[in-house]
Enzyme design. Sequence first.
Site, PDB file in Angstrom:
ATOM      1  N   HIS A  55      44.414  46.333  47.378  1.00 28.30           N
ATOM      2  CA  HIS A  55      43.425  46.729  46.359  1.00 28.30           C
ATOM      3  C   HIS A  55      42.093  46.058  46.637  1.00 28.30           C
ATOM      4  O   HIS A  55      41.981  45.237  47.543  1.00 28.30           O
ATOM      5  CB  HIS A  55      43.940  46.467  44.949  1.00 28.30           C
ATOM      6  CG  HIS A  55      44.131  45.019  44.577  1.00 28.30           C
ATOM      7  ND1 HIS A  55      45.060  44.207  45.177  1.00 28.30           N
ATOM      8  CD2 HIS A  55      43.489  44.240  43.675  1.00 28.30           C
ATOM      9  CE1 HIS A  55      45.002  42.997  44.634  1.00 28.30           C
ATOM     10  NE2 HIS A  55      44.048  42.987  43.733  1.00 28.30           N
ATOM     11  N   HIS A  57      40.004  43.887  45.141  1.00 27.77           N
ATOM     12  CA  HIS A  57      39.497  42.575  44.718  1.00 27.77           C
ATOM     13  C   HIS A  57      39.143  41.704  45.932  1.00 27.77           C
ATOM     14  O   HIS A  57      39.806  41.761  46.967  1.00 27.77           O
ATOM     15  CB  HIS A  57      40.519  41.861  43.829  1.00 27.77           C
ATOM     16  CG  HIS A  57      40.603  42.474  42.454  1.00 27.77           C
ATOM     17  ND1 HIS A  57      41.713  42.363  41.652  1.00 27.77           N
ATOM     18  CD2 HIS A  57      39.699  43.204  41.752  1.00 27.77           C
ATOM     19  CE1 HIS A  57      41.494  42.997  40.504  1.00 27.77           C
ATOM     20  NE2 HIS A  57      40.284  43.524  40.546  1.00 27.77           N
ATOM     21  N   ASP A  59      39.500  38.699  46.743  1.00 29.50           N
ATOM     22  CA  ASP A  59      40.479  37.783  47.344  1.00 29.50           C
ATOM     23  C   ASP A  59      41.565  38.541  48.121  1.00 29.50           C
ATOM     24  O   ASP A  59      42.564  37.949  48.542  1.00 29.50           O
ATOM     25  CB  ASP A  59      41.091  36.858  46.274  1.00 29.50           C
ATOM     26  CG  ASP A  59      41.851  37.600  45.193  1.00 29.50           C
ATOM     27  OD1 ASP A  59      41.376  38.664  44.745  1.00 29.50           O
ATOM     28  OD2 ASP A  59      42.932  37.125  44.784  1.00 29.50           O
ATOM     29  N   HIS A  60      41.349  39.854  48.319  1.00 29.77           N
ATOM     30  CA  HIS A  60      42.270  40.661  49.127  1.00 29.77           C
ATOM     31  C   HIS A  60      41.561  41.385  50.271  1.00 29.77           C
ATOM     32  O   HIS A  60      42.221  41.874  51.183  1.00 29.77           O
ATOM     33  CB  HIS A  60      43.019  41.657  48.232  1.00 29.77           C
ATOM     34  CG  HIS A  60      43.822  40.970  47.162  1.00 29.77           C
ATOM     35  ND1 HIS A  60      45.182  40.851  47.210  1.00 29.77           N
ATOM     36  CD2 HIS A  60      43.428  40.304  46.044  1.00 29.77           C
ATOM     37  CE1 HIS A  60      45.604  40.147  46.158  1.00 29.77           C
ATOM     38  NE2 HIS A  60      44.559  39.811  45.436  1.00 29.77           N
ATOM     39  N   HIS A 113      47.064  47.088  37.732  1.00 28.79           N
ATOM     40  CA  HIS A 113      46.163  45.948  37.965  1.00 28.79           C
ATOM     41  C   HIS A 113      44.768  46.488  38.296  1.00 28.79           C
ATOM     42  O   HIS A 113      43.766  46.075  37.718  1.00 28.79           O
ATOM     43  CB  HIS A 113      46.725  45.104  39.108  1.00 28.79           C
ATOM     44  CG  HIS A 113      45.895  43.930  39.500  1.00 28.79           C
ATOM     45  ND1 HIS A 113      45.689  42.845  38.676  1.00 28.79           N
ATOM     46  CD2 HIS A 113      45.200  43.666  40.637  1.00 28.79           C
ATOM     47  CE1 HIS A 113      44.907  41.964  39.296  1.00 28.79           C
ATOM     48  NE2 HIS A 113      44.590  42.445  40.482  1.00 28.79           N
ATOM     49  N   ASP A 132      48.934  42.485  43.980  1.00 27.83           N
ATOM     50  CA  ASP A 132      48.897  41.934  42.621  1.00 27.83           C
ATOM     51  C   ASP A 132      49.572  42.856  41.609  1.00 27.83           C
ATOM     52  O   ASP A 132      49.243  42.835  40.427  1.00 27.83           O
ATOM     53  CB  ASP A 132      47.444  41.686  42.180  1.00 27.83           C
ATOM     54  CG  ASP A 132      46.786  40.539  42.924  1.00 27.83           C
ATOM     55  OD1 ASP A 132      47.459  39.882  43.750  1.00 27.83           O
ATOM     56  OD2 ASP A 132      45.590  40.290  42.674  1.00 27.83           O
ATOM     57  N   HIS A 170      50.139  36.152  45.379  1.00 19.39           N
ATOM     58  CA  HIS A 170      49.748  34.881  44.750  1.00 19.39           C
ATOM     59  C   HIS A 170      50.964  34.012  44.442  1.00 19.39           C
ATOM     60  O   HIS A 170      52.036  34.537  44.125  1.00 19.39           O
ATOM     61  CB  HIS A 170      48.996  35.121  43.429  1.00 19.39           C
ATOM     62  CG  HIS A 170      47.640  35.722  43.597  1.00 19.39           C
ATOM     63  ND1 HIS A 170      46.523  34.975  43.881  1.00 19.39           N
ATOM     64  CD2 HIS A 170      47.225  37.014  43.537  1.00 19.39           C
ATOM     65  CE1 HIS A 170      45.463  35.781  43.970  1.00 19.39           C
ATOM     66  NE2 HIS A 170      45.860  37.022  43.775  1.00 19.39           N
TER      67      HIS A 170
HETATM   68 FE    FE Z   1      44.498  38.721  43.674  1.00 20.76          FE
HETATM   69 ZN    ZN Z   2      43.710  41.401  42.235  1.00 20.19          ZN
END
Ligand code: FE
Ligand code: ZN
Length: 254
Positions: A55, A57, A59-60, A113, A132, A170
């Site tokens: 996805h 975001h 941090d991905h 999410h 996530d 995570h």
């Molecule tokens: Fe994340």
């Molecule tokens: Zn995320």
Amino acid sequence: MLEIITLPVLSNNYIFLLHEPVSGDTAIVDPAVAEPVLAELSKRNWQLTHILNTHHHWDHVGANLELQQQTGCRIIASLHDRERIPGIDKTVGDGDQIHLGGSTGLVMETPGHTLGHIVYYFPDAQSLFCGDTLFVMGCGRLFEGSAAQMHASLQKLRQLPDATRIYCAHEYTQANARFALRVDPDNPDLHEAIQEIERLRKQNLPTIPSTIAREKACNPFFRTDDPGLQKTLGMQGQPAAEVFARLRSLKDHF
Ligand code: FE
Ligand code: ZN
């Protein structure tokens, strides 16, 4: 057979390297950062061929462009995230396949999410890379989708074979376990799993992969039809999707 390496990065993210030894194909799932990935690749003498994003975001996808520039790898991501994931070479949707040498991954759409969230399931490797959407004993927050969408997405994952290994993005397990205990206090499997988790975290080891079987036994978001859990919530006999919505909002304020 796929070789799978787990790289802990940032404060609680995991990046996964998937290496298919016959072809030499090597993919990474959700590169938040480039440095540890490049170090691991060079240590193992592997050539990065694919990035698989779950996805949009940061941090991905944060290292998408840097890794693409340095390695020439192909970036695969959801067709719904075509406008918001950097560097995409190929978009995929529900039921599409990706190939790492002779190993095949199936794409499943799991909105909730985010609306474009996808997961990658490798039946031969009995492994699921779920970003996530699903966490050990928990699930992702609803940033874009509805509770009904997320519940349907989790129900899809719940139908995968029990032995499927769960690689989530995570390390949230201990916090999730505290919430699980609150809503499912009389679940013996949960108490047993928590002992194992605490042992692992004391040694600073990842609590992943989990399995579908263990999540069915312990993850409250997989247990929305469980009479004991419903009773704790005062929701006996209510539709599982409504139990899910209640659980998710309780967890948001826990
Ligand atoms: Fe994340
Ligand atoms: Zn995320």
